[in-house]
Design a protein around this motif. Structure first.
Motif, short mmCIF file in Angstrom:
data_model
loop_
_atom_site.label_atom_id
_atom_site.label_comp_id
_atom_site.label_asym_id
_atom_site.label_seq_id
_atom_site.Cartn_x
_atom_site.Cartn_y
_atom_site.Cartn_z
N SER A 146 47.49 10.35 -1.20
CA SER A 146 48.69 11.15 -0.97
C SER A 146 49.42 11.39 -2.29
CB SER A 146 49.60 10.44 0.02
OG SER A 146 50.78 11.13 0.19
N GLN A 147 49.43 10.35 -3.12
CA GLN A 147 50.04 10.46 -4.46
C GLN A 147 49.31 11.52 -5.28
OE1 GLN A 147 52.52 9.18 -6.08
NE2 GLN A 147 52.02 9.24 -8.25
N GLN A 148 47.97 11.52 -5.16
CA GLN A 148 47.18 12.52 -5.90
C GLN A 148 47.53 13.94 -5.44
OE1 GLN A 148 43.04 11.57 -5.32
NE2 GLN A 148 43.14 9.81 -6.70
N VAL A 149 47.74 14.07 -4.14
CA VAL A 149 48.12 15.39 -3.59
C VAL A 149 49.43 15.84 -4.22
CG1 VAL A 149 48.84 16.62 -1.49
CG2 VAL A 149 46.92 15.03 -1.40
N PHE A 150 50.36 14.91 -4.28
CA PHE A 150 51.69 15.22 -4.84
C PHE A 150 51.57 15.63 -6.31
CE2 PHE A 150 55.59 13.22 -6.84
CZ PHE A 150 56.40 14.31 -6.58
N VAL A 151 50.81 14.87 -7.07
CA VAL A 151 50.64 15.16 -8.51
C VAL A 151 49.99 16.53 -8.68
CG1 VAL A 151 49.42 14.46 -10.62
CG2 VAL A 151 50.53 12.75 -9.20
N LEU A 152 48.94 16.76 -7.91
CA LEU A 152 48.20 18.02 -8.03
C LEU A 152 49.09 19.22 -7.69
CD1 LEU A 152 45.22 18.09 -8.84
CD2 LEU A 152 44.69 18.72 -6.47
N LEU A 153 49.83 19.07 -6.59
CA LEU A 153 50.71 20.17 -6.16
C LEU A 153 51.78 20.46 -7.20
CD1 LEU A 153 51.44 19.55 -2.38
CD2 LEU A 153 50.32 21.52 -3.40
#
Lengths: 279, 310
Positions: free
Chosen positions: A55-62
């Motif tokens: 989920s953290q990766q999703v946030f960073v990517l977005l």
């Protein structure tokens, strides 16, 4: 208190056309769809085993994606702001009003970054979806949002100053995109290159120092650092702010010269040709 | 109200304005006439704080343009010779924007805009987008824009340039209307006749120097009292010039390849007597006609005749 007349005029002008709501809607829909698929990928259709790290990766990517989009969109709104006035021959009249050159520049910076600020703010609820799955805390989201707003204002200011210095919009657009390219790609690549050199020769400490410096000038790296995705000095965003503040101050001098050459009349340096060329 | 003392503007070695001394009192409409490149726009841009004098002083409403440009800007309404407009605003929004730039009290903006639109005959166009207005309408809108903050002085640089004859007439009406408002107005033009009906005083600018300043009435009287006569004929060498110079009303004789141009200050009866004397003196006159008088040229010639420099 009165709103800067240029800001009020341009925001009014921009927001009453269908283009602005369409741009915002399409952008928002794009972000929603992207977030949905990324989060779906994270949960794989089940809600028993949610991985907060993903989920953290999703946030960073977005957020990195959003930073890239707004960084390259900002010059489109600001690179022709003052040069456009000059080309339309409206600048002369504007300069005979009591509006100061600082007022003109401030109005242009605020009006050209207003729509982008709106774009960033409307995506906030989309980011908030990440909270459902863990991995990001509200302070992180706010820090990212604040840094994105700061970057927009920095890029918009640099572009407006270039559009004041360059007499033609074509040149100011070239300089503006050149600067954004430096910020987003060149500084990052330099940071990465120097860091690689350091890893190969750990004795060369200055390469590490310069690598950190160049990374600090790259908005994507600073944003990733704010999210804890990469290792960096604690106040990396401060280096970013200080460096670009100096750049803005340096660009401000020729910009003011262009708008009010009279202010520099007491110096021995006088503008060549007629003041009318600049106004 | 507008005062200049030895005002100079130089671009490198080129002197654009040379020692301009001008005094325009409150409520006067002053026309600045000169051919293209004479320095009209340079002079007006200094007065409107857009450029700085190289030397000398200029005062508007008591404020010196170099020392107190902010107060000067608040005191003037400036319309440049070539201007652009914000196309995507309506006429009313356009005026409101400039009222905001001048910090005009919001409570009076609408009323003042309505009044000014009526004055420049654009009331029906108040909700029209500026880009939908004709050039003539845009120029009248500019005048309304100049008046939005109720300035004491109006500086209009060639307000009727680029207009068709109908729009020029409309613009002349607007300018006459402004004159009734009691504002001090400085208008530039390269055609003196254009200013004849609106200006009280006229200054003629030539190569950066203000060569003549006179009341428009004086100029018009001169134009009716003096006329240019074109004479074509055959006469023995020197006879024509002798006969012409014997007439006390002939101010100047200019020999051309195919005739003579005479600046004449007599009545029509005296003019007829001149013709008679020429015929009696042996000149075979084939043409004797009055040429249309260009007031500006006439005035410049008269000043030069007086100074003996023509």
């Amino acid at each position: 208190m009165r709103i800067n007349p240029l800001l009020a005029k341009e925001f009014h002008q921009r927001m009453r056309t269908a283009r602005a709501p369409i741009v915002i809607t399409v952008y928002l829909l794009g972000m929603v769809v992207l977030t949905f698929f990324m989060l779906y990928e994270n949960v794989q259709g089940q809600l028993y085993l949610v991985q907060p790290s993903k989920s953290q990766q999703v946030f960073v990517l977005l957020s990195l994606l959003q930073m890239t989009v707004v960084a390259f969109l900002t010059p489109a709104f600001s690179a022709g702001s003052v040069s456009g006035e000059r080309e339309r021959r409206t600048l002369t009249v504007l300069l005979t009003t009591p509006l100061s050159p600082f007022g003109v520049l401030l109005g242009k910076v605020l009006s050209s970054s207003a729509l982008l600020v709106l774009l960033v703010v409307v995506t906030l609820p989309v980011y908030s979806l990440v909270f459902l799955f863990g991995g990001a805390v509200p302070q992180e989201v706010l820090a990212v949002l604040g840094f994105q707003l700061l970057t927009i204002v920095v890029i918009a200011t640099i572009c407006v100053l270039f559009s004041t210095i360059a007499l033609r919009s074509t040149w100011s657009t070239v300089f503006s995109y050149g600067t954004v390219g430096m910020m987003m790609v060149v500084f990052g690549a330099l940071g990465y290159g120097l860091k690689t050199l350091y890893q190969q020769n750990p004795i060369e400490l200055f390469t590490l120092h310069w690598s950190q410096f160049f990374y600090a000038l790259n908005p994507l790296y600073v944003e990733a650092a704010l999210q804890g995705a990469v290792s960096a000095k604690p106040a990396i965003w401060l280096t970013f702010t200080e460096f670009y503040a100096v750049v803005i101050l340096i660009l401000l001098i020729p910009s003011l010269w262009r708008l009010r050459p009279q202010w520099f009349a007491r110096l021995s340096v006088r503008p060549s040709g007629s003041e009318k060329q600049y106004q | 109200m507008i005062l200049t003392q030895n005002l100079c503007k130089k671009y490198g070695r080129m002197v654009a304005i040379n020692e301009m001394n001008l005094s325009i009192s409150t409520g006067t409409v002053f026309g600045l006439v000169g051919e293209n490149g004479a320095g009209k726009t340079t002079a007006l841009s200094m007065l409107s704080t857009l450029s700085m004098p190289t030397s000398g002083y200029a005062y508007i409403n008591g404020y010196e343009v170099s020392r107190d440009p902010r107060s000067v800007r608040q005191s003037i309404g400036y319309m440049p010779d070539s201007f652009g407009v914000y196309d995507e605003l309506t006429v009313m929004e356009y005026l409101r924007f400039f009222a905001d730039c001048y910090r005009v009290d919001r409570r009076i903006v609408k009323r003042r805009a309505e009044e000014l639109l009526e004055r420049v005959n654009l009331t029906e166009k108040r909700h029209t987008y500026v880009n939908a207005l004709s050039r003539g309408m845009q120029q009248r809108l500019e005048i309304a824009r100049c008046l939005m903050h109720d300035p004491a002085v109006l500086i209009l640089d060639e307000p009727a340039s680029g207009l068709d004859p109908k729009s020029r007439l409309e613009m002349r009406g607007v300018l006459q209307n402004l004159r009734d408002m009691g504002k001090t107005i400085l208008i530039s033009s390269h055609i003196l006749n254009e200013l004849a009906e609106v200006a009280d005083e006229v200054g003629i600018l030539r190569k950066g120097s203000l060569v003549v300043i006179a009341a428009i009435q004086v100029m018009l009287q001169h134009s009716s009292a003096y006329r240019t006569i074109w004479i074509q004929g055959f006469a023995p060498h020197g006879v024509m010039k002798r006969l012409l110079s014997q007439d006390q009303h002939v101010l100047e004789v200019c020999e051309q390849p195919d005739g003579w141009e005479v600046l004449y200050a007599g009545t029509l009866a005296q003019q007829a007597e001149l013709l008679q004397r020429l015929v009696q003196g042996g000149v075979v006159v084939s043409q004797f006609r009055e040429q249309p008088t260009d007031i500006e040229q006439l005035f410049l010639r008269l000043s030069a005749v007086q100074e003996g420099t023509w």
